[in-house]
Design a protein around this motif. Sequence first.
Motif, PDB file in Angstrom:
ATOM      1  N   TYR A 162     -93.707  17.531  28.672  1.00  0.00           N
ATOM      2  CA  TYR A 162     -93.957  16.171  28.100  1.00  0.00           C
ATOM      3  C   TYR A 162     -95.260  16.352  27.500  1.00  0.00           C
ATOM      4  O   TYR A 162     -95.760  15.230  27.225  1.00  0.00           O
ATOM      5  CB  TYR A 162     -93.731  14.949  28.789  1.00  0.00           C
ATOM      6  CG  TYR A 162     -93.301  13.853  28.321  1.00  0.00           C
ATOM      7  CD1 TYR A 162     -92.109  13.836  27.142  1.00  0.00           C
ATOM      8  CD2 TYR A 162     -93.627  12.424  28.736  1.00  0.00           C
ATOM      9  CE1 TYR A 162     -91.514  12.722  26.780  1.00  0.00           C
ATOM     10  CE2 TYR A 162     -92.970  11.240  27.919  1.00  0.00           C
ATOM     11  CZ  TYR A 162     -91.785  11.676  26.970  1.00  0.00           C
ATOM     12  OH  TYR A 162     -91.451  10.290  26.302  1.00  0.00           O
ATOM     13  N   CYS A 206     -78.168  11.500  27.012  1.00  0.00           N
ATOM     14  CA  CYS A 206     -79.490  12.231  27.159  1.00  0.00           C
ATOM     15  C   CYS A 206     -80.325  11.350  26.389  1.00  0.00           C
ATOM     16  O   CYS A 206     -80.066  10.316  25.538  1.00  0.00           O
ATOM     17  CB  CYS A 206     -79.619  13.495  26.605  1.00  0.00           C
ATOM     18  SG  CYS A 206     -79.550  13.956  25.010  1.00  0.00           S
ATOM     19  N   GLU A 258     -84.851  14.715  24.077  1.00  0.00           N
ATOM     20  CA  GLU A 258     -83.968  15.956  24.287  1.00  0.00           C
ATOM     21  C   GLU A 258     -83.161  16.333  23.227  1.00  0.00           C
ATOM     22  O   GLU A 258     -82.575  17.448  23.036  1.00  0.00           O
ATOM     23  CB  GLU A 258     -83.399  15.729  25.872  1.00  0.00           C
ATOM     24  CG  GLU A 258     -84.144  15.767  26.920  1.00  0.00           C
ATOM     25  CD  GLU A 258     -84.876  16.977  27.252  1.00  0.00           C
ATOM     26  OE1 GLU A 258     -83.980  18.024  27.640  1.00  0.00           O
ATOM     27  OE2 GLU A 258     -86.102  17.052  27.365  1.00  0.00           O
ATOM     28  N   ASP A 293     -83.980  17.459  32.573  1.00  0.00           N
ATOM     29  CA  ASP A 293     -84.535  18.450  31.562  1.00  0.00           C
ATOM     30  C   ASP A 293     -83.937  19.803  31.310  1.00  0.00           C
ATOM     31  O   ASP A 293     -84.111  20.376  30.410  1.00  0.00           O
ATOM     32  CB  ASP A 293     -85.972  19.066  32.661  1.00  0.00           C
ATOM     33  CG  ASP A 293     -87.031  17.974  32.698  1.00  0.00           C
ATOM     34  OD1 ASP A 293     -86.894  17.234  32.080  1.00  0.00           O
ATOM     35  OD2 ASP A 293     -87.840  18.158  33.560  1.00  0.00           O
ATOM     36  N   THR A 338     -80.653  19.475  30.123  1.00  0.00           N
ATOM     37  CA  THR A 338     -79.653  19.058  29.207  1.00  0.00           C
ATOM     38  C   THR A 338     -79.570  19.871  27.991  1.00  0.00           C
ATOM     39  O   THR A 338     -78.701  20.389  27.500  1.00  0.00           O
ATOM     40  CB  THR A 338     -79.627  17.525  29.206  1.00  0.00           C
ATOM     41  OG1 THR A 338     -79.402  17.037  30.214  1.00  0.00           O
ATOM     42  CG2 THR A 338     -78.700  16.960  27.993  1.00  0.00           C
ATOM     43  N   ALA A 339     -80.833  19.704  27.198  1.00  0.00           N
ATOM     44  CA  ALA A 339     -80.926  20.553  25.852  1.00  0.00           C
ATOM     45  C   ALA A 339     -80.539  21.906  26.055  1.00  0.00           C
ATOM     46  O   ALA A 339     -79.739  22.392  25.139  1.00  0.00           O
ATOM     47  CB  ALA A 339     -82.481  20.509  25.664  1.00  0.00           C
ATOM     48  N   TYR A 358     -90.042  13.485  20.478  1.00  0.00           N
ATOM     49  CA  TYR A 358     -89.738  12.112  20.769  1.00  0.00           C
ATOM     50  C   TYR A 358     -90.505  11.267  19.669  1.00  0.00           C
ATOM     51  O   TYR A 358     -91.625  11.795  19.158  1.00  0.00           O
ATOM     52  CB  TYR A 358     -90.151  11.491  22.263  1.00  0.00           C
ATOM     53  CG  TYR A 358     -89.365  11.926  23.004  1.00  0.00           C
ATOM     54  CD1 TYR A 358     -88.444  13.321  23.189  1.00  0.00           C
ATOM     55  CD2 TYR A 358     -89.158  11.191  24.172  1.00  0.00           C
ATOM     56  CE1 TYR A 358     -87.635  13.669  24.104  1.00  0.00           C
ATOM     57  CE2 TYR A 358     -88.270  11.646  25.238  1.00  0.00           C
ATOM     58  CZ  TYR A 358     -87.466  12.796  25.290  1.00  0.00           C
ATOM     59  OH  TYR A 358     -86.711  13.340  26.164  1.00  0.00           O
TER      60      TYR A 358
END
Length: 354
Positions: A40, A234, A238, A218, A220-221, A299
């Motif tokens: 992040y 999600c 992501e 983290d 997931t992507a 983001y």
Amino acid sequence: MKKKLLSILIASALLAALTACGGSSNKTGETITVLNYGKYFDPKAIKTFEKETGITVKYEEFESPEEMYTKYKAGSIGYDLICSSEYMVQRLMNEGEVLKMDYTGLENYKNLDSSILELCTSFDKNHTYALPYFYGTLGLLYDTTKVDADAVSSWNCLWDPAYKDEVIMMNSMRDTFTPALVSLGYSLNETDEAKLREALDILKKQRADDIAYAYYVDETADAMIGEEAAIALCYSGEAALAMEENDNLFYSIPEEGSNLWVDCWFVPKTCTNQDAVMKFLDFVCRDDISEINFEYVLYSSPNNYVVEHMDEEYREDPSICPPAERVEKCVIFTALSDEDAAVYSKLWQELFAD
């Protein structure tokens, strides 16, 4: 030879003296310990801050707001600055764990979008405790070769047996309860235990029917990029990262509504160097650093410069610029009381007890 040796010794002594005084290492001796979500903050940006200021940043990570809360409350590390979701910031504010910020020294505070600052008044009425870093939505990332867009326009797809062993849920308590609550017609800020148990029941059914493939945050992507599943619950960021790597992926905010979140920086009462922390926050708000972090995280940024200079493809991406009509149906999480948080935690444990 003796003169040459003497010169070397003198030079070495001077170098040692300069290093001890910080002359060549550009170190001030100051250190701040920062706690943030994983992946992040661009590591290069941290190095730039250290080089420009001489302040050392000790950087630690966590996966979910609840994990952050546990880490902070353990008290084993004295954190100087933390980034987390608004509802957890609010909870710590209510507990008297957050120090007030003095924005007068933040030259780059003016770079932030006033509408995003206004969002923060829902939990930080006078902009006293929290500084927005990124914001976005909770939604569904899906593989367009396996799933129709109509299917992911509703949360109901997460219980559809057609996607057996093809759904990734989140290893994050409130995020996973959100689609269950909303699909039942309840608020995502629901605290009535009977209604929460209804949500738990359909989450249990999802597990019993083997629809849930895994519970990630983290990971997931990467899993969706690798086409391990068809649909993933999600965060929008992501989703944006995954869509950059796999053209078959797209993002949807279901019509019933979802969570709009704002991740914010706050200064915990364990902070021992607030001046250095404010320098770091001013650095974070700088246009060039905001752009670097946006490109690293993908983001939605509250920095006006980043939005104004965004590529057209990002403007058309619902994971970065969500449609206004969907955002209107999104709700910000509110902080849970200790009693309500205990109920959620109990139900969360029950979900995985079988």
